[in-house]
Design a protein around this motif. Structure first.
Motif, PDB file in Angstrom:
ATOM      1  N   LYS A   1       0.796  -1.229   0.000  1.00 60.28           N
ATOM      2  CA  LYS A   1       0.000   0.000   0.000  1.00 60.28           C
ATOM      3  C   LYS A   1       0.829   1.280   0.000  1.00 60.28           C
ATOM      4  O   LYS A   1       0.329   2.326  -0.355  1.00 60.28           O
ATOM      5  CB  LYS A   1      -0.956  -0.011   1.184  1.00 60.28           C
ATOM      6  CG  LYS A   1      -0.274  -0.086   2.522  1.00 60.28           C
ATOM      7  CD  LYS A   1      -1.262  -0.287   3.639  1.00 60.28           C
ATOM      8  CE  LYS A   1      -0.533  -0.461   4.973  1.00 60.28           C
ATOM      9  NZ  LYS A   1      -1.452  -0.859   6.010  1.00 60.28           N
ATOM     10  N   SER A   2       2.070   1.194   0.399  1.00 60.53           N
ATOM     11  CA  SER A   2       2.925   2.385   0.405  1.00 60.53           C
ATOM     12  C   SER A   2       3.943   2.378  -0.727  1.00 60.53           C
ATOM     13  O   SER A   2       5.017   2.969  -0.623  1.00 60.53           O
ATOM     14  CB  SER A   2       3.640   2.510   1.753  1.00 60.53           C
ATOM     15  OG  SER A   2       2.714   2.798   2.769  1.00 60.53           O
ATOM     16  N   THR A   3       3.604   1.704  -1.824  1.00 56.91           N
ATOM     17  CA  THR A   3       4.468   1.693  -3.000  1.00 56.91           C
ATOM     18  C   THR A   3       4.740   3.133  -3.435  1.00 56.91           C
ATOM     19  O   THR A   3       3.810   3.940  -3.523  1.00 56.91           O
ATOM     20  CB  THR A   3       3.795   0.922  -4.157  1.00 56.91           C
ATOM     21  OG1 THR A   3       3.605  -0.425  -3.755  1.00 56.91           O
ATOM     22  CG2 THR A   3       4.620   0.969  -5.426  1.00 56.91           C
ATOM     23  N   PRO A   4       5.994   3.482  -3.687  1.00 61.02           N
ATOM     24  CA  PRO A   4       6.302   4.854  -4.113  1.00 61.02           C
ATOM     25  C   PRO A   4       5.576   5.246  -5.398  1.00 61.02           C
ATOM     26  O   PRO A   4       5.188   4.397  -6.200  1.00 61.02           O
ATOM     27  CB  PRO A   4       7.819   4.813  -4.360  1.00 61.02           C
ATOM     28  CG  PRO A   4       8.309   3.699  -3.519  1.00 61.02           C
ATOM     29  CD  PRO A   4       7.203   2.675  -3.551  1.00 61.02           C
ATOM     30  N   VAL A   5       5.430   6.546  -5.562  1.00 63.70           N
ATOM     31  CA  VAL A   5       4.811   7.117  -6.751  1.00 63.70           C
ATOM     32  C   VAL A   5       5.916   7.752  -7.588  1.00 63.70           C
ATOM     33  O   VAL A   5       6.822   8.401  -7.066  1.00 63.70           O
ATOM     34  CB  VAL A   5       3.767   8.189  -6.359  1.00 63.70           C
ATOM     35  CG1 VAL A   5       3.260   8.940  -7.575  1.00 63.70           C
ATOM     36  CG2 VAL A   5       2.625   7.550  -5.598  1.00 63.70           C
ATOM     37  N   PHE A   6       5.833   7.564  -8.905  1.00 70.37           N
ATOM     38  CA  PHE A   6       6.814   8.126  -9.836  1.00 70.37           C
ATOM     39  C   PHE A   6       6.078   9.078 -10.762  1.00 70.37           C
ATOM     40  O   PHE A   6       5.129   8.685 -11.427  1.00 70.37           O
ATOM     41  CB  PHE A   6       7.493   7.006 -10.617  1.00 70.37           C
ATOM     42  CG  PHE A   6       8.249   6.064  -9.719  1.00 70.37           C
ATOM     43  CD1 PHE A   6       9.559   6.315  -9.367  1.00 70.37           C
ATOM     44  CD2 PHE A   6       7.618   4.947  -9.190  1.00 70.37           C
ATOM     45  CE1 PHE A   6      10.251   5.471  -8.520  1.00 70.37           C
ATOM     46  CE2 PHE A   6       8.313   4.084  -8.343  1.00 70.37           C
ATOM     47  CZ  PHE A   6       9.625   4.353  -8.006  1.00 70.37           C
ATOM     48  N   ILE A   7       6.539  10.334 -10.800  1.00 66.31           N
ATOM     49  CA  ILE A   7       5.849  11.323 -11.616  1.00 66.31           C
ATOM     50  C   ILE A   7       6.708  11.769 -12.791  1.00 66.31           C
ATOM     51  O   ILE A   7       7.936  11.742 -12.731  1.00 66.31           O
ATOM     52  CB  ILE A   7       5.408  12.548 -10.796  1.00 66.31           C
ATOM     53  CG1 ILE A   7       6.624  13.326 -10.295  1.00 66.31           C
ATOM     54  CG2 ILE A   7       4.503  12.166  -9.656  1.00 66.31           C
ATOM     55  CD1 ILE A   7       6.287  14.732  -9.865  1.00 66.31           C
TER      56      ILE A   7
END
Length: 92
Positions: free
Chosen positions: A81-87
Motif C-alpha cells: 500500500k505504500s508503494t512509491p509514486v513516480f511522476i
C-alpha cells in the motif's frame, strides 16, 4: 504564509517520520522529490527523469535501456500500500 510555504514547512518538519514509515526506492535517493498520500497512506514521490538519469550514469546504460529497466523493475514493482509514486514532470 502561502499554502505552498505551509506544505513545505509541514514536509520538512515531518521528513524523518515520513522516511521511517514510507517505502523508498533503493538507489534513487537523489530522485526523491517529496512525499504524498495515496489512499490515505504516505508515499515517497520520485521524479522519473531523475531516476532515468541515475540509471544511465550508475549503470552505464543507454536511455532506452534505462527506460526498459525502470518501467519493469522500478515503476512496475508493487510492494504494498505504500508503494512509491513516480511522476513525469512537464515544464510549460
Amino acid at each position: 504564509m502561502g499554502e505552498q510555504s505551509k506544505m513545505v514547512k509541514i514536509c520538512t518538519e515531518h521528513q524523518e517520520e515520513l522516511e521511517e514509515i514510507t517505502l523508498t526506492a533503493d538507489g534513487f535517493e537523489d530522485a526523491l522529490i517529496g512525499y504524498g498520500r495515496q489512499f490515505n497512506y504516505p508515499v515517497a514521490v520520485y521524479d522519473v527523469e531523475k531516476c532515468l538519469n541515475i540509471l544511465q550514469l550508475r549503470d552505464g546504460i543507454t536511455e532506452d535501456e534505462a527506460v526498459e529497466y525502470f518501467e519493469y523493475n522500478v515503476q512496475g514493482a508493487y510492494v504494498g500500500k505504500s508503494t512509491p509514486v513516480f511522476i513525469y514532470s512537464y515544464y510549460v
